[in-house]
Each structure stands twice: as C-alpha cells, then as structure tokens.
Design a protein around this motif. Sequence first.
Motif, PDB file in Angstrom:
ATOM      1  N   ASP A 418       0.822  -1.209   0.000  1.00  0.00           N
ATOM      2  CA  ASP A 418       0.000   0.000   0.000  1.00  0.00           C
ATOM      3  C   ASP A 418       0.861   1.267   0.000  1.00  0.00           C
ATOM      4  O   ASP A 418       0.448   2.306  -0.525  1.00  0.00           O
ATOM      5  N   GLN A 419       2.058   1.154   0.594  1.00  0.00           N
ATOM      6  CA  GLN A 419       2.924   2.325   0.717  1.00  0.00           C
ATOM      7  C   GLN A 419       3.984   2.402  -0.382  1.00  0.00           C
ATOM      8  O   GLN A 419       4.797   3.336  -0.394  1.00  0.00           O
ATOM      9  N   ALA A 420       3.998   1.422  -1.286  1.00  0.00           N
ATOM     10  CA  ALA A 420       4.999   1.413  -2.363  1.00  0.00           C
ATOM     11  C   ALA A 420       4.866   2.668  -3.224  1.00  0.00           C
ATOM     12  O   ALA A 420       3.770   3.018  -3.655  1.00  0.00           O
ATOM     13  N   GLU A 421       5.977   3.331  -3.477  1.00  0.00           N
ATOM     14  CA  GLU A 421       5.959   4.605  -4.208  1.00  0.00           C
ATOM     15  C   GLU A 421       6.397   4.467  -5.663  1.00  0.00           C
ATOM     16  O   GLU A 421       6.071   5.321  -6.487  1.00  0.00           O
ATOM     17  N   THR A 422       7.139   3.419  -5.979  1.00  0.00           N
ATOM     18  CA  THR A 422       7.637   3.249  -7.344  1.00  0.00           C
ATOM     19  C   THR A 422       7.284   1.869  -7.865  1.00  0.00           C
ATOM     20  O   THR A 422       6.960   0.958  -7.087  1.00  0.00           O
ATOM     21  N   GLU A 423       7.358   1.715  -9.174  1.00  0.00           N
ATOM     22  CA  GLU A 423       7.079   0.403  -9.779  1.00  0.00           C
ATOM     23  C   GLU A 423       8.132  -0.614  -9.369  1.00  0.00           C
ATOM     24  O   GLU A 423       7.828  -1.794  -9.190  1.00  0.00           O
ATOM     25  N   LYS A 424       9.379  -0.178  -9.210  1.00  0.00           N
ATOM     26  CA  LYS A 424      10.439  -1.094  -8.780  1.00  0.00           C
ATOM     27  C   LYS A 424      10.163  -1.636  -7.391  1.00  0.00           C
ATOM     28  O   LYS A 424      10.342  -2.815  -7.113  1.00  0.00           O
ATOM     29  N   GLU A 425       9.726  -0.740  -6.512  1.00  0.00           N
ATOM     30  CA  GLU A 425       9.417  -1.167  -5.152  1.00  0.00           C
ATOM     31  C   GLU A 425       8.228  -2.125  -5.150  1.00  0.00           C
ATOM     32  O   GLU A 425       8.230  -3.144  -4.454  1.00  0.00           O
ATOM     33  N   LYS A 426       7.215  -1.816  -5.944  1.00  0.00           N
ATOM     34  CA  LYS A 426       6.039  -2.670  -6.026  1.00  0.00           C
ATOM     35  C   LYS A 426       6.407  -4.032  -6.587  1.00  0.00           C
ATOM     36  O   LYS A 426       5.923  -5.075  -6.114  1.00  0.00           O
ATOM     37  N   MET A 427       7.284  -4.056  -7.580  1.00  0.00           N
ATOM     38  CA  MET A 427       7.698  -5.322  -8.193  1.00  0.00           C
ATOM     39  C   MET A 427       8.493  -6.179  -7.195  1.00  0.00           C
ATOM     40  O   MET A 427       8.318  -7.399  -7.123  1.00  0.00           O
ATOM     41  N   PHE A 428       9.338  -5.515  -6.412  1.00  0.00           N
ATOM     42  CA  PHE A 428      10.091  -6.223  -5.377  1.00  0.00           C
ATOM     43  C   PHE A 428       9.152  -6.911  -4.389  1.00  0.00           C
ATOM     44  O   PHE A 428       9.323  -8.078  -4.033  1.00  0.00           O
TER      45      PHE A 428
END
Length: 586
Positions: A418-428
Amino acid sequence: MNHTEYKTVWNLDSLFNGGSESPELHNLMKDTNVRISELEEIIRKVTPKPDQLENVLKRLTEIKVRIAQMRSFAICLLSVDSNDHGAQFYRGETTALQSKYDSMTSDLKRMLASIEEMEWGSLLASENLKDYRFILGEWREEAEREPSREVSNLMVDGYHAWGQFYQSFMSGIRVQVRGGELSVGQAINLRTHADESVRREAHEALVVKWTEHEGQFAQILNHLTGFRLNMYESMGVEDVLQIPLAQNRMKPETLDAMLSVMEKYKEPFSEYLNVKAGMNGDAKMKSYHFWSPMNHEHQGMEYGEAAALIEDRFHAFGVEMGRFAQTAFREGWVEAENRPGKSAVPICAGFPLTGESRVFMTFPSTFKGVLTLVHELGHAFHNHAMKQVNGMNRSYPMNLAETASTFAEMIILETAMDQAETEKEKMFLLDEKLKRSIMNFMNLHARFIFEKRVHEERRKGFIPAARLNELMGAAMEEGYGGALDEVPVHSWIWTPHFYKTESPFYNFPYTFGYLLALHLFARAKETGKESEDEYLAFLQDSGSMSAEDLVMKHLGEDITKESFWEKGMELCVKDSEEFIRLAGLQ
C-alpha cells in the motif's frame, strides 16, 4: 529516528535459570513425574460422573502445560547447541513424560467411548464440563484408533528418537563456502544472496553434503515411515491421511477441494517463474535462483530495522498486537544472531506455564529474513491470544497455526504494498508475495505428493537413497508443473517436516493456512477498527472447533467447496499477472 537497542540473543534464564543445569527445571520434572503417577491411579478408578471427570481433566491440563513448558525449553537449548547433553537428556525425559500423558488420555478415551449415548448426552450437558465439551467429544471419536500402551512406550526410544536424531545430525553438519565454515542454516540463507556466484557455490556445497550423507538420511526416513505404518496397522488405520486430517480437525472433502484448486491454477505461477528465470538469463527457473532478490534497496535490512518495522506494523493493526511485539522484542523472546552451530530450522516455542513464547532463527539481514521472523512471531501471537483460554483448549491444529503465521506476514507485505511509491518497489514486494504463493501451491504440493508415495513404497520394503531422489524429483516436476530447472532431488533430506514425528504430512496445513489467511486479512481490511477483536476471537476459538465449523462461524464460508479456495487463489493470480505486466515494462 529509532534508537531502541534490540538484542539478537534471547533470554532463556527468565524461564529456567541455569539452562539444562537449572534446579528449577529439575524440580519441575520431578514434581510432574509424581503428578503423573498420582493421576494414573485416579484414572484407573474414574467413573463417568461430572465431578470426577472435571477433576481428571483439570489435573491433565496442569500436566500438559508443564510438559509443554519443559519440552519447549529443551528444544530452545538444542536449537542453539545440539551438543548440550543436559538438554538432550531433558528432551528425552519430556518425550517419555508425553508418552505417559498420551497413555493416560488413551485410557480415558476408551472409557468415554464405552458410555451409552443417553448417558453421554447427559454428561456433556453438565455445567462442570462446559469448558471441555469439544475435547471430550473429540476424544470419544478418537478412542478406536488409539495406539496401545505398549506401542506408545516403544515410540519414545523408537519413533520419536529417530526424529530427534535427525535434528541432532543435521545440526552437526558443516559446509565450506568462500573459505568459511557454515552451519546448514547459514548456507541455506545464502539462497537470498545478491551475488549469483555465492548462491551457486552454497547450493553446490550443500549438494555435496547431501550426497555424502544421503545413505544415513535414507535410513532415518525409512525407519520413521516404517514405524508409522506399523503403528497405523496396529491401530486399524489404512489410509495414511486419516491421522493427519484428524490432527488438523478437517474433513477429507476440505483437503480434496483445496488440492483440486491447486491443480487448476498452476499455469499463472509457472508463467511468473519463467519470467523471473528470464530476468536471470535462464530459460527456466533454477532452484538456487528462486529466492534471489530483486534489485531493490529493500532487499537488505538489519535486525534492528526489522524489529522496529514489525513493531510499527503490528501496532498499526491493533493495540494488542502492538503491545505483544514490543514485549517480544524488548524482553528477549527472539534469538536472531547469525553465528555457526545453530539449527537450520526457524521455530516458535510456546511456554504455556508462563504465558510466553520464544522465536528462533538465524537472521540473514534480508527482507526474506524479515518475513521469516514475522512468520514465527505470528505463531507467538497465536499463543499470546490463547492465554485467556482454558488450558485443555489451547492446543490448535497445524493448519490454523499456519493461518496465524501467514496472517502476520500479510500485515507486513500488504501494508508495504500500500505504501509502495515506485514500480520497482512494487515489483520487489510482488516478488516476495509470489515466492510464498509458489511455496504454498507448488513446493508444498510436491512435498505432499512425495510423502504420499514414500508411504506407499515403504509398505513394500526399504527405499534406498537413490530411489528417494527419484521420487523427490518426480514429485517436484509434478508439483511445479515442469517449470523448475535443476530440480533439487535432495530436498527430502533438508526438509525437516518429513521427520516431524508429531505431525505427519506437515505440508497441506501450510497451503490451508496461506489461503485462509488471505480471507481473514481481506475481511480485516473491510472491518477496520474492529478487525483485531474479530481476529482474536477467531484465534481463541481455534483450539475448540473443527476447521469447517470455525470458518463457518467467523467467515460464513463452507471450506469443503472449491469456491472458497478459489477466492483466495484468484488474489494470488492477480499478483502474478501484475508482476508479469511490470516485468514487461522493465
């Protein structure tokens, strides 16, 4: 900025000062033996009267809690030092005490089974026994498949002893990686290392060790399985799943529905594995790359950061959970230090006599390590929730234990998403979630297939190590739908669940818990502030209801139907689809 000092070595002295030399531990063991002898005599004379049964059940509860306290302490000592001879002695002694306890309950079960139906109904209606109605009904049903007293006595130095020998043997193995000597646990933790060459070297070093010792491990597994089959035969049990299903308080229809859904939904997860393999430059996923981290700053996290994160996220979920996390971390309930000589297996040990738990692991300073830590803390919170429950109803089955541990993981993963700010973070984070889906839908399915086939072949005779490798390889191919390259055929050696004598087929409970936790977490997000109270009520009922009745009461769902399991599975499929979409944008 957080300045709290989080200790990485647990405090066991607050439980029994002096370790395995503790006078308090010795006295508790001695007193418990006396109590058992006294109760054995009482049970021989007990009649089906409410006041007599209540007295027996209270005494059994006291003994049960004491044995659990001592057994957990011995396990904790041995997890950090497998050569602690005093702890080895106490583990053997608590196993013997447990055998006596089981024999007493078996005698009581047979007496309960002999009661006429009309008298039985009247007995259960008694106010004296209101807290014991579920367990009494369960015991009455179990009476016909109880092992004899002779078999129970043989289990101590036969069946259970082989399981304990496996743990000691595994703890003593050392592996050379990059010129250093590592325990099995430390070497396995390198699966998450960012450097591919380190992952490969650790994998190959472990394969050398498994190959070197596969003959000894084959003997252990054959003796365990052979003993179990002979024991089942003496009990009139033909289906090897009958006991595990009863232990998990679930119907065969529930398992069949869940397995059917797992079979149907392999393709989306195979696609994820293929995409992840392509990111490593491979056509198919190699087993030692499965846990490889995505290139993101969240892959590294020191223990203090992890503890602070968990405290924060647990507190955000609910006041009770936040207080629990603070207590666990600040009062030395967690053993996390990365050092040689420790067991390879993370555990949560409950101490019901003092209302505490201890969590053991080797923390690898990765996000995967954070999730392993929070998984075990989920078990500990389950124990915490049961403190208010009658002692005889605190024993919950494995499938519901894994629900609580997975629910704790969800708190960390979902809030991070919910707090992910970037696509890279979300993908991780999607990658971390999907690894757990793969483990629960593919790896655990492979373990289930392997264990079932091992029992089938063991009926015909001894299974050599080479054949066990073949069976494991075939099960992995089937479980992963052919999506795995360089299948780890020795995983039957380093998977401790195959050697747990108390819990045969400790595989499907994980998948059950994983999917059920998805439902519980989705409901918690809907109910908001009331979610912690509802979750606590669910956990507190987990020791006194069947799985089907528990879910119907708290979720209004029928878990014997495939539609229930498909709802959770579809959430995981969406994760796979989103990961693949994001990978295509890289």
